[in-house]
Design an enzyme around this catalytic site. Sequence first.
Site, PDB file in Angstrom:
ATOM      1  N   HIS A   1       0.835  -1.202   0.000  1.00 51.77           N
ATOM      2  CA  HIS A   1       0.000   0.000   0.000  1.00 51.77           C
ATOM      3  C   HIS A   1       0.874   1.258   0.000  1.00 51.77           C
ATOM      4  CE1 HIS A   1      -3.211  -2.780   1.304  1.00 51.77           C
ATOM      5  NE2 HIS A   1      -4.031  -1.889   0.781  1.00 51.77           N
TER       6      HIS A   1
ATOM      7  N   LYS B   1      -0.525   4.937   4.542  1.00 52.86           N
ATOM      8  CA  LYS B   1      -1.462   4.023   5.207  1.00 52.86           C
ATOM      9  C   LYS B   1      -1.012   3.778   6.641  1.00 52.86           C
ATOM     10  CE  LYS B   1      -3.957  -0.335   4.648  1.00 52.86           C
ATOM     11  NZ  LYS B   1      -5.260   0.327   4.882  1.00 52.86           N
TER      12      LYS B   1
END
EC number: 1.17.1.8
Length: 254
Positions: free
Chosen positions: A147, A151
Amino acid sequence: MKIGVYGASGRIGKLLLEELKGGYKGLELSSVFVRQKCETDFSSFSHAPLVTNDLKAFVRACECVIDFSLPKGVDNLLEALLECPKILVSGTTGLEKETLEKMQQLALKAPLLHAHNMSLGIMMLNQLAFLASLKLKDADIEIVETHHNLKKDAPSGTALSLYETCAKARGYDEKNALTTHREGLRSKESIGIAALRGGDVAGKHTIGFYLEGEYIELSHTATNRSIFAKGALEVALWLKDKAAKKYEINEMFG
């Protein structure tokens, strides 16, 4: 059906507003909860929604709440929904045990679905992962998720959901089979998750099934975050006439 967006200033919240601008498959944006000023110009929307920081007014104005916020925000939202039950679609991750218990209380009063990932592709990946875990009994299972560098949670909620799917198929102890930091030899009844963070990656999840002499990898890559917003709206449509209960996202495939 009238939709209320909770967490409208976040990445997915903004995409939800964009999808609802022209009325997504007959859905109407009726209310938007904001703590401060909302940047979205609603003059081009087919219906002008109620934009408010009054949580009770926000809930009253809609038939279904779609939530992509923060854990503390979900807790506050559930308090309001327990007083005035409405359909709930929640994609917020990292929820505390107490918040999940409140969700179970709401499920006695209204239909709701809480999922770590609302994309149709991830729904299918979960089903394929269950089948592969069940049939490839001797395979070692490892999950890798990637990600963007902003995040906050690791491993991702989606990776944990995939882990739970695989562990359930194998009959593993879900509390003890998870490995996120590997040292020494690999124990047989374990499933590892590796979390990578970098750049602006919307999300990639790969599940590897490793056998002697061969391996299979099942992978899903999100190339556009709009899939999460569209997926949440599809869930809302699916829940519309459902009885009060906490539903699982895999149930959408029948």
